[in-house]
Design a protein around this motif. Structure first.
Motif, PDB file in Angstrom:
ATOM      1  N   LEU A  78       0.804  -1.153   0.065  1.00 47.16           N
ATOM      2  CA  LEU A  78       0.111  -0.040   0.007  1.00 47.16           C
ATOM      3  C   LEU A  78       0.737   1.390  -0.095  1.00 47.16           C
ATOM      4  CD1 LEU A  78      -2.819  -1.073   2.405  1.00 47.16           C
ATOM      5  CD2 LEU A  78      -2.789  -0.816   0.038  1.00 47.16           C
ATOM      6  N   GLY A  92       0.700   2.909  -3.613  1.00 41.05           N
ATOM      7  CA  GLY A  92      -0.145   3.991  -3.581  1.00 41.05           C
ATOM      8  C   GLY A  92       0.663   5.359  -4.090  1.00 41.05           C
ATOM      9  N   SER A  93       1.624   5.668  -3.424  1.00 47.10           N
ATOM     10  CA  SER A  93       2.370   6.705  -3.662  1.00 47.10           C
ATOM     11  C   SER A  93       3.083   6.758  -5.343  1.00 47.10           C
ATOM     12  CB  SER A  93       3.753   7.328  -3.010  1.00 47.10           C
ATOM     13  OG  SER A  93       4.752   5.854  -2.842  1.00 47.10           O
TER      14      SER A  93
END
Length: 316
Positions: A255, A259-260
């Motif tokens: 995550l 995510g980034s």
């Protein structure tokens, strides 16, 4: 050719190096940032090196899960060493210039190692899927030969594509400015310096990002949807807790990283801002490698036990 195009061509031909602005907008914090990033780099090197050592030396950690964890820790050391030493040099010397070849090399290694991380995280999710959903077939499926093939495939699969993408981006003409408003040579800030229409190159970036970011992420989501479904069917609460504990650390890393990275590379060029890009980049280039050893060790009883045995052996 118009006068403006001729001037742009002249500017493009004179750019032989770039300037990484990095954190130059924080002149009073240069010393603090240097100390902070130095500590982070040492923590990353020590933490990931410890994981490599204990997974190599401890007999209890000779399983596919820890073989991939060893590869992942080695990757994190290489990955962070592409960007952090350069950041430290820039902060210490205040000389932020970087040659075009140096910039292209940094970008190429960064992209290749980033692709490796995406695939390796997908392989680790597959390993957990087989272990939890097909435990009887696990030793047969995840044999030593298969583990080697999956690890080598993860390390090598991104090399030709990312070399090609780097060559494509640096074949552009750069005009008006040679200042990269970032702390390393990444695709979005480099494309901002290019002359003319970069639409085709942006589409190429999206296609490569879909291949190396979105596809592994979808494979990870598929693996974990089946893992969670299997765990929920386990008869005992203790069994469910044990199964979740082996997956939660990996899921947390996924995550943080995906995510980034997804927000950075799959956003339209018009929505990119220097401040947000730097913040997101800090997550997948520095924060994730720093927390990985803590996430995997503090949430894994086998790793903690192996670390205790190693420390006791050293003391004795």
């Amino acid at each position: 050719m118009t006068c403006e195009e001729m001037r742009a061509e002249d500017n493009a031909s004179t750019i032989i190096q770039f300037v990484l602005l990095g954190f130059s907008d924080l002149p009073n914090l240069q010393g603090l940032l240097f100390r902070m990033f130095s500590i982070i780099y040492v923590v990353i090197l020590i933490g990931n090196s410890l994981i490599i050592i204990i997974t190599r030396l401890d007999a209890a950690l000779q399983a596919p899960m820890y073989f991939f964890l060893e590869n992942f820790s080695s990757l994190e050391i290489c990955y962070v060493s592409v960007t952090l030493p350069r950041i430290l040099v820039n902060l210490w010397t205040q000389d932020r210039s970087i040659s075009m070849l140096g910039c292209a090399s940094q970008m190429c290694f960064f992209l290749m190692l980033g692709a490796t991380e995406c695939f390796l995280l997908a392989v680790m999710a597959y390993d957990r899927y087989v272990a939890i959903c097909n435990p009887l077939h696990y030793p047969l499926v995840m044999n030593h030969k298969m583990c080697i093939q999956l690890a080598v495939g993860s390390w090598l699969s991104g090399i030709p594509v990312q070399i090609g993408q780097t060559c494509q981006i640096f074949s552009l003409h750069f005009c008006n400015s040679n200042q990269i408003n970032h702390f390393f040579c990444d695709i979005p800030p480099i494309l901002k310096l290019a002359c003319g229409d970069t639409f085709v190159h942006e589409i190429a970036v999206y296609i490569v990002a879909m291949l190396f970011v979105a596809v592994p992420f979808m494979l990870i989501l598929t693996s974990y949807s089946k893992i969670i479904s299997t765990i929920l069917r386990l008869p005992t609460a203790r069994g469910r807790a044990k199964a979740f504990s082996t997956c939660s650390s990996h899921l947390l890393v996924v995550l943080l990283f995906f995510g980034s990275a997804t927000i950075t590379y799959l956003r339209p060029k018009s929505s990119h801002t220097a401040g947000i890009d730097k913040l997101l980049s800090l997550f997948y280039t520095i924060v994730t490698p720093m927390f990985n050893p803590m996430i995997y060790s503090l949430r894994n009883k086998d790793v903690i036990a192996a670390l205790k045995r190693l420390l006791l052996k050293k003391i004795v």
